[in-house]
Design a protein around this motif. Structure first.
Motif, short mmCIF file in Angstrom:
data_model
loop_
_atom_site.label_atom_id
_atom_site.label_comp_id
_atom_site.label_asym_id
_atom_site.label_seq_id
_atom_site.Cartn_x
_atom_site.Cartn_y
_atom_site.Cartn_z
N UNK A 214 -19.21 -28.08 -16.03
CA UNK A 214 -18.64 -29.04 -14.98
C UNK A 214 -18.02 -30.22 -15.59
N UNK A 215 -18.48 -30.57 -16.71
CA UNK A 215 -17.99 -31.64 -17.69
C UNK A 215 -16.56 -31.35 -18.36
N UNK A 216 -16.81 -30.12 -18.74
CA UNK A 216 -15.47 -29.39 -19.56
C UNK A 216 -14.20 -29.28 -18.56
N UNK A 217 -14.64 -28.97 -17.21
CA UNK A 217 -13.60 -28.82 -16.36
C UNK A 217 -13.05 -30.10 -16.07
N UNK A 218 -14.09 -31.22 -15.78
CA UNK A 218 -13.56 -32.48 -15.43
C UNK A 218 -12.42 -32.96 -16.61
#
Length: 170
Positions: free
Chosen positions: A67-71
């Protein structure tokens, strides 16, 4: 009135259903069921390639990192377009202002939904104006799922991911 009384001894014994007949019918029925289920089980086990995603349990545990990489990818504001041009797969990458992005390493992971036999990861060659391409003439015809990964030239960090379904025609 005259009537005939039949005794049990006068009933013909031919075609009589006995307990042994019922037992043999039941054993035959369940024997056929087990044999057919065994054939289905054999084909299911031998045709299933196994886990489709490597280490899916560990990926689930590390989902917050995903999720952090997507953000982080969303904050870049980059956009991508991909498609087939003849037998070449072309990937165009632009920044938030629509300017082409060049100088990145781009890989594409080609996967088939039905089988993992032809799955592969290929390196895309940079072209001009933020375009990257790879020739796919060796791949079998059909539907393919492609995941593009744009890798930071200074390291091994994946900056951008994009998914596309393509159709390769013969």
């Amino acid at each position: 009135m005259t009537g005939q009384i039949m005794s049990a001894e006068q009933v013909p014994s031919k075609g009589k259903l006995t307990g042994w007949h019922v037992l043999l019918i039941m054993l035959g029925f369940f024997g056929v069921m087990f044999a057919v289920n065994g054939v289905f089980l054999y084909h299911a086990i031998t045709s299933f390639p196994g886990e489709d995603v490597k280490k899916s349990y560990l990926q689930g545990l590390d989902y917050n990192h995903t999720l952090e990489a997507k953000a982080a990818q969303d904050q870049l504001g980059w956009s991508a377009a991909a498609g087939m041009v003849g037998s070449d797969l072309v990937f165009d990458l632009t920044d938030a202002d629509g300017n082409p992005l060049e100088g990145y390493q781009v890989t594409s992971e080609l996967r088939r939904a039905a089988s993992t036999a032809h799955d592969q990861i290929v390196e895309m060659e940079p072209l001009q104006s933020g375009s990257y391409a790879v020739n796919l003439s060796d791949l079998p015809a059909g539907r393919w799922d492609v995941q593009f990964q744009v890798i930071d030239p200074a390291g091994d960090d994946i900056l951008f991911r994009a998914d596309k379904r393509i159709v390769i025609t013969p």
